[in-house]
Design an enzyme around this catalytic site. Structure first.
Site, PDB file in Angstrom:
ATOM      1  N   ASN A 259      48.496 -46.922   9.165  1.00  0.00           N
ATOM      2  CA  ASN A 259      48.672 -47.480  10.265  1.00  0.00           C
ATOM      3  C   ASN A 259      49.768 -48.571  10.409  1.00  0.00           C
ATOM      4  OD1 ASN A 259      47.588 -49.462   8.622  1.00  0.00           O
ATOM      5  ND2 ASN A 259      45.457 -49.696   9.769  1.00  0.00           N
TER       6      ASN A 259
ATOM      7  N   TYR B 163      42.783 -55.246  -1.484  1.00  0.00           N
ATOM      8  CA  TYR B 163      41.723 -54.453  -0.546  1.00  0.00           C
ATOM      9  C   TYR B 163      40.383 -54.547  -1.231  1.00  0.00           C
ATOM     10  CZ  TYR B 163      45.291 -52.437   2.480  1.00  0.00           C
ATOM     11  OH  TYR B 163      46.364 -52.185   3.380  1.00  0.00           O
TER      12      TYR B 163
ATOM     13  N   ARG C 298      50.460 -50.410  16.310  1.00  0.00           N
ATOM     14  CA  ARG C 298      49.632 -49.448  15.781  1.00  0.00           C
ATOM     15  C   ARG C 298      49.241 -48.568  17.144  1.00  0.00           C
ATOM     16  NH1 ARG C 298      45.750 -53.054  12.162  1.00  0.00           N
ATOM     17  NH2 ARG C 298      46.723 -52.830  10.271  1.00  0.00           N
TER      18      ARG C 298
ATOM     19  N   HIS D  26      50.527 -53.932   7.469  1.00  0.00           N
ATOM     20  CA  HIS D  26      49.207 -54.774   7.147  1.00  0.00           C
ATOM     21  C   HIS D  26      49.497 -56.075   7.569  1.00  0.00           C
ATOM     22  CE1 HIS D  26      46.485 -57.226   4.958  1.00  0.00           C
ATOM     23  NE2 HIS D  26      47.470 -57.942   4.589  1.00  0.00           N
TER      24      HIS D  26
ATOM     25  N   GLU E  35      47.569 -64.376   0.564  1.00  0.00           N
ATOM     26  CA  GLU E  35      48.615 -63.182   0.385  1.00  0.00           C
ATOM     27  C   GLU E  35      49.704 -63.552   0.279  1.00  0.00           C
ATOM     28  OE1 GLU E  35      47.202 -60.774   3.838  1.00  0.00           O
ATOM     29  OE2 GLU E  35      45.247 -60.120   3.090  1.00  0.00           O
TER      30      GLU E  35
ATOM     31  N   THR F 178      42.588 -51.633  13.788  1.00  0.00           N
ATOM     32  CA  THR F 178      43.078 -50.892  12.566  1.00  0.00           C
ATOM     33  C   THR F 178      43.289 -49.281  12.884  1.00  0.00           C
ATOM     34  OG1 THR F 178      41.604 -52.105  11.366  1.00  0.00           O
ATOM     35  CG2 THR F 178      42.163 -50.423  10.351  1.00  0.00           C
TER      36      THR F 178
ATOM     37  N   LYS G 245      54.157 -50.649   5.438  1.00  0.00           N
ATOM     38  CA  LYS G 245      53.471 -49.739   4.674  1.00  0.00           C
ATOM     39  C   LYS G 245      54.343 -48.433   4.379  1.00  0.00           C
ATOM     40  CE  LYS G 245      48.786 -50.864   5.854  1.00  0.00           C
ATOM     41  NZ  LYS G 245      47.367 -50.146   6.100  1.00  0.00           N
TER      42      LYS G 245
ATOM     43  N   PHE H 262      36.754 -44.449   1.115  1.00  0.00           N
ATOM     44  CA  PHE H 262      38.413 -44.302   1.065  1.00  0.00           C
ATOM     45  C   PHE H 262      39.058 -45.333   0.425  1.00  0.00           C
ATOM     46  CE2 PHE H 262      36.652 -46.630   4.970  1.00  0.00           C
ATOM     47  CZ  PHE H 262      37.431 -47.839   4.943  1.00  0.00           C
TER      48      PHE H 262
ATOM     49  N   ARG I 277      48.354 -60.592  14.391  1.00  0.00           N
ATOM     50  CA  ARG I 277      47.261 -59.644  14.381  1.00  0.00           C
ATOM     51  C   ARG I 277      47.309 -58.768  15.974  1.00  0.00           C
ATOM     52  NH1 ARG I 277      44.353 -57.519   9.992  1.00  0.00           N
ATOM     53  NH2 ARG I 277      42.327 -57.434  11.633  1.00  0.00           N
TER      54      ARG I 277
HETATM   55  P1  ADP Z   1      43.154 -54.221   8.649  1.00  0.00           P
HETATM   56  O1  ADP Z   1      44.362 -53.481   8.166  1.00  0.00           O
HETATM   57  O2  ADP Z   1      43.179 -53.753  10.236  1.00  0.00           O
HETATM   58  O3  ADP Z   1      43.041 -55.688   8.435  1.00  0.00           O
HETATM   59  P2  ADP Z   1      41.144 -53.549   6.954  1.00  0.00           P
HETATM   60  O4  ADP Z   1      41.492 -54.504   6.290  1.00  0.00           O
HETATM   61  O5  ADP Z   1      39.687 -53.145   7.499  1.00  0.00           O
HETATM   62  O6  ADP Z   1      41.972 -53.369   8.173  1.00  0.00           O
HETATM   63  O7  ADP Z   1      41.408 -52.477   6.073  1.00  0.00           O
HETATM   64  C1  ADP Z   1      42.619 -52.003   5.524  1.00  0.00           C
HETATM   65  C2  ADP Z   1      43.399 -50.956   5.554  1.00  0.00           C
HETATM   66  O8  ADP Z   1      42.401 -49.962   4.903  1.00  0.00           O
HETATM   67  C3  ADP Z   1      43.648 -50.539   6.778  1.00  0.00           C
HETATM   68  O9  ADP Z   1      44.863 -51.121   7.431  1.00  0.00           O
HETATM   69  C4  ADP Z   1      43.659 -48.981   6.761  1.00  0.00           C
HETATM   70  O10 ADP Z   1      44.969 -48.674   6.143  1.00  0.00           O
HETATM   71  C5  ADP Z   1      42.462 -48.682   5.813  1.00  0.00           C
HETATM   72  N1  ADP Z   1      41.192 -48.473   6.105  1.00  0.00           N
HETATM   73  C6  ADP Z   1      40.209 -49.188   6.896  1.00  0.00           C
HETATM   74  N2  ADP Z   1      39.169 -48.806   7.510  1.00  0.00           N
HETATM   75  C7  ADP Z   1      39.571 -47.322   7.128  1.00  0.00           C
HETATM   76  C8  ADP Z   1      38.782 -46.216   7.593  1.00  0.00           C
HETATM   77  N3  ADP Z   1      37.581 -46.253   8.160  1.00  0.00           N
HETATM   78  N4  ADP Z   1      39.511 -44.883   7.445  1.00  0.00           N
HETATM   79  C9  ADP Z   1      40.660 -45.027   6.680  1.00  0.00           C
HETATM   80  N5  ADP Z   1      41.145 -45.951   6.403  1.00  0.00           N
HETATM   81  C10 ADP Z   1      40.860 -47.152   6.464  1.00  0.00           C
END
Ligand code: ADP
Length: 154
Positions: A113, A50, A103, A116, A127, A92, A10, A58, A86
C-alpha cells in the site's frame, strides 16, 4: 504543534518507480523534509516495527514484502504532520481508500500500500529514532515557512 513523522516508501513503490510522484505530494503539501535515506530493512527491525501485528496470520508475509527491495525512509515535519500525513495516505487497504488519497490513487492492495506513515505522536517519536540516527535528522529553516502558516498556527 510542529511534529516530525516517519514515512517509508515501501518496496512496491520503489519497484513501481513511483517515489518521485508520491514524494511530490508531501512537498506540495508544504511539509519540510528533515531526513531521507535508502536502506534494506531486516527481519529484526521489521519485527519491532510491526510488533503490533505479530499474532496476525499475515505477519511473516508483510515483513517479507518489506524486504523485497530497499526502501526509502523519510522524516517530514510540519504542524500536525502526523495526522496530516495519515490523511494524505488514506486507510490501510488500497481497495477501499478514497480517490485523492495516496493509497486510494496508487494501489489495489491491503499489503502493498505504497507508504508507511506513523500513526500517533508516540509511535512517530519511536519510529523516527528507529530508522534515523540523530545526525541524520536535519533542522534548518524552511524558506517558505512564513507563507505556509499563520503566526498563531504553530
Ligand atoms: P497502517 O500501515 O495503515 O498503519 P497497520 O499498522 O495496521 O496499518 O498495518 C501495517 C501494514 O501491515 C499495512 O500497511 C499493510 O502493509 C499490512 N497489513 C495490515 N493489515 C493487513 C491485512 N489485513 N492484510 C494484509 N496486509 C495487512
Amino acid at each position: 504543534m510542529l511534529e516530525k513523522t516517519l514515512v517509508i516508501f515501501k518496496p512496491c513503490t520503489v519497484q513501481r518507480a513511483m517515489i518521485g510522484e508520491i514524494f511530490q505530494r508531501f512537498e506540495r503539501k508544504g511539509l519540510r523534509l528533515a531526513g531521507m535515506k535508502m536502506m534494506w530493512l531486516t527481519d529484526e527491525i521489521l519485527s519491532e516495527h510491526y510488533a503490533h501485528l505479530s499474532t496476525k496470520p499475515f505477519f511473516k508475509r508483510v515483513k517479507e514484502s518489506m524486504m523485497m527491495s530497499p526502501v526509502v525512509v523519510c522524516c517530514f515535519e510540519g504542524v500536525d504532520a502526523i495526522a496530516v500525513v495519515r490523511l494524505l495516505a488514506g486507510p490501510t487497504n488500497g481497495r477501499s481508500a478514497a480517490p485523492g488519497t495516496i493509497r486510494g490513487d496508487y494501489c489495489l492492495s491491503y499489503q502493498d500500500n505504497i507508504i508507511h506513515a506513523s500513526d500517533s505522536p508516540h509511535s512517530a517519536t519511536i519510529e523516527v529514532n528507529r530508522f534515523f540516527k540523530p545526525e541524520e535528522i536535519f533542522d534548518y529553516k524552511q524558506a517558505t515557512f512564513d507563507y505556509l502558516y499563520a503566526n498563531d498556527e504553530f
